[in-house]
Write an enzyme that holds these catalytic residues in place. Structure first.
Site, mmCIF file in Angstrom:
data_model
loop_
_atom_site.group_PDB
_atom_site.id
_atom_site.type_symbol
_atom_site.label_atom_id
_atom_site.label_comp_id
_atom_site.label_asym_id
_atom_site.label_seq_id
_atom_site.Cartn_x
_atom_site.Cartn_y
_atom_site.Cartn_z
ATOM 1 N N LYS A 51 0.794 -1.240 0.000
ATOM 2 C CA LYS A 51 0.000 0.000 0.000
ATOM 3 C C LYS A 51 0.825 1.289 0.000
ATOM 4 O O LYS A 51 0.310 2.364 0.310
ATOM 5 C CB LYS A 51 -1.011 0.052 1.170
ATOM 6 C CG LYS A 51 -1.869 -1.167 1.337
ATOM 7 C CD LYS A 51 -2.397 -1.720 0.050
ATOM 8 C CE LYS A 51 -3.502 -0.888 -0.585
ATOM 9 N NZ LYS A 51 -3.903 -1.510 -1.896
ATOM 10 N N HIS A 115 7.071 -7.419 -2.086
ATOM 11 C CA HIS A 115 6.774 -6.682 -0.849
ATOM 12 C C HIS A 115 7.696 -7.148 0.282
ATOM 13 O O HIS A 115 7.468 -6.815 1.446
ATOM 14 C CB HIS A 115 5.333 -6.921 -0.404
ATOM 15 C CG HIS A 115 4.294 -6.158 -1.171
ATOM 16 N ND1 HIS A 115 4.503 -4.887 -1.658
ATOM 17 C CD2 HIS A 115 3.023 -6.480 -1.513
ATOM 18 C CE1 HIS A 115 3.395 -4.471 -2.270
ATOM 19 N NE2 HIS A 115 2.489 -5.413 -2.203
ATOM 20 N N SER A 145 -4.326 3.132 4.476
ATOM 21 C CA SER A 145 -4.558 2.468 3.198
ATOM 22 C C SER A 145 -4.608 0.944 3.378
ATOM 23 O O SER A 145 -5.453 0.267 2.789
ATOM 24 C CB SER A 145 -3.451 2.855 2.216
ATOM 25 O OG SER A 145 -3.689 2.289 0.954
HETATM 26 P P1 A3P Z 1 -5.042 4.930 -0.743
HETATM 27 O O1 A3P Z 1 -5.674 3.713 -0.149
HETATM 28 O O2 A3P Z 1 -4.492 5.852 0.297
HETATM 29 O O3 A3P Z 1 -5.932 5.647 -1.702
HETATM 30 P P2 A3P Z 1 -0.369 -0.273 -3.628
HETATM 31 O O4 A3P Z 1 -0.413 -0.143 -5.087
HETATM 32 O O5 A3P Z 1 0.991 -0.380 -3.054
HETATM 33 O O6 A3P Z 1 -1.317 -1.333 -3.147
HETATM 34 O O7 A3P Z 1 -0.884 1.111 -3.018
HETATM 35 C C1 A3P Z 1 -2.231 1.516 -3.141
HETATM 36 C C2 A3P Z 1 -2.346 2.958 -2.704
HETATM 37 O O8 A3P Z 1 -1.755 3.790 -3.733
HETATM 38 C C3 A3P Z 1 -3.787 3.405 -2.559
HETATM 39 O O9 A3P Z 1 -3.759 4.435 -1.583
HETATM 40 C C4 A3P Z 1 -4.054 3.941 -3.958
HETATM 41 O O10 A3P Z 1 -5.149 4.801 -4.041
HETATM 42 C C5 A3P Z 1 -2.741 4.673 -4.216
HETATM 43 N N1 A3P Z 1 -2.516 4.948 -5.637
HETATM 44 C C6 A3P Z 1 -2.623 4.108 -6.690
HETATM 45 N N2 A3P Z 1 -2.374 4.740 -7.836
HETATM 46 C C7 A3P Z 1 -2.090 6.028 -7.522
HETATM 47 C C8 A3P Z 1 -1.738 7.189 -8.282
HETATM 48 N N3 A3P Z 1 -1.665 7.147 -9.607
HETATM 49 N N4 A3P Z 1 -1.515 8.341 -7.611
HETATM 50 C C9 A3P Z 1 -1.607 8.379 -6.269
HETATM 51 N N5 A3P Z 1 -1.917 7.333 -5.502
HETATM 52 C C10 A3P Z 1 -2.156 6.165 -6.120
#
Ligand code: A3P
Length: 302
Positions: A51, A115, A145
């Site tokens: 996340k 991860h 998140s």
């Molecule tokens: P939030 O839950 O705070 O919205 P991962 O890809 O490591 O699982 O992380 C997911 C997090 O990254 C989520 O955060 C998601 O919304 C955010 N995220 C994904 N794409 C993004 C982007 N283009 N810009 C900003 N945040 C992004």
């Protein structure tokens, strides 16, 4: 009695201890294969605590590699474009998945997601001196998140209440273990290995600058036009609507986007909408202790 829908019948995974780090039971089964994994010198790894912005970084990297060609980037979902090395699912309700098998079958050059905390990285990745892009996100937003991700993803353990989840996160009793050890471990490793250490907050503040850093690390020259195209197509708003990046095509029946969408908010400082004042004080005090032995500094807001 009400009918049980698929999502009600799914049993969430239990965690097992793998060299001091909680991983899912199925991951434990293939742990040997992960450790024996053979890296190739031209592999690129995207490493994160869950996340922290993995999917975002994957899309940026792919767009750089495809020279800004959006059609090529839409060839498959994020989950299917880049093997997720240590992830293993043997049985339904999820589709069978073996990150190691997928990576082995993939022609070079490969881009691979992990991860893993630094001490659990397969030795071959260090031996081959592979490029690794590590993205870190401030603890509070990362935890918020992760909490919502546990709620919507039935492949994850039960998160419990928000209060309970905060306790688990602080004590490292969550999948992939302690956030604190993860970010500190990788921070230390960057002095010895080919690691580009990035921050989610910097990416939000100035995506163009951070995308340029990634391109330079990957030794790719991008024209201004391509760079601008990448900035646009990897924005939260565009990725949220892109079925190849928003996880609506994978994990159907496992991820419930009506509980909380995978592309949830994508901002810095959403933690302020979750923490009580008392919780925040307790978290800060504990954070200070856990982070006292590192030069690593995070921005909790922009
Ligand atoms: P939030 O839950 O705070 O919205 P991962 O890809 O490591 O699982 O992380 C997911 C997090 O990254 C989520 O955060 C998601 O919304 C955010 N995220 C994904 N794409 C993004 C982007 N283009 N810009 C900003 N945040 C992004």
């Amino acid at each position: 009695m009400k009918d049980l829908s698929l999502k009600d019948t799914i049993t969430r995974s239990e965690l097992v201890d793998m060299e001091g780090v909680p991983l899912t039971k199925p991951m434990g089964i293939t742990w040997d294969q992960v450790q024996k994994f053979k890296a190739r010198p031209d592999d690129v790894y995207i490493a994160t605590y869950a996340k922290a912005g993995t999917t975002w970084t994957q899309e940026i990297v792919d767009m750089i590699q495809q020279n800004g060609d959006t059609e090529k980037c839409r060839r498959e979902t994020t989950y299917k474009r880049h093997p997720f090395l240590e992830w293993f699912v043997a049985e339904p309700p999820s589709e069978r998945y073996s990150g190691v098998e997928l990576a082995n079958a993939m022609p070079s050059p490969r881009t691979i997601k992990i991860h893993l905390p630094v001490q659990l990285v397969p030795p071959s990745i260090w031996e081959q001196n592979c490029k690794i892009i590590y993205v870190a996100r401030n603890a509070k937003d990362n935890m918020v998140s992760y909490y919502h991700f546990h709620r919507m993803n039935k492949a994850m353990p039960e998160p419990g209440t928000w209060e309970e989840f905060v306790e688990k996160f602080m004590s490292g009793q969550v999948l992939w273990g302690s956030w604190y050890d993860h970010v500190k471990g990788w921070w230390k490793a960057k002095d010895k290995h080919r690691i580009l250490y990035l921050f989610y907050e910097d990416m939000k503040e100035n995506p163009k600058r951070e995308i340029q850093k990634i391109a330079k690390f990957l030794e790719k020259d991008l024209s201004q036009e391509v760079l601008n195209k990448i900035v646009h197509n990897t924005s939260f708003e565009v990725m949220k609507e892109n079925p190849m990046t928003n996880y609506t095509k994978d994990f159907q029946g496992i991820m419930d986007h009506s509980i909380s969408p995978f592309m949830r908010k994508g901002v810095v400082a959403d933690w302020k909408n979750h923490f009580t004042v008392a919780q925040n004080e307790k978290f800060d005090e504990d954070y200070k202790r856990k982070m006292s032995d590192t030069s690593l500094v995070f921005r909790m807001e922009l």
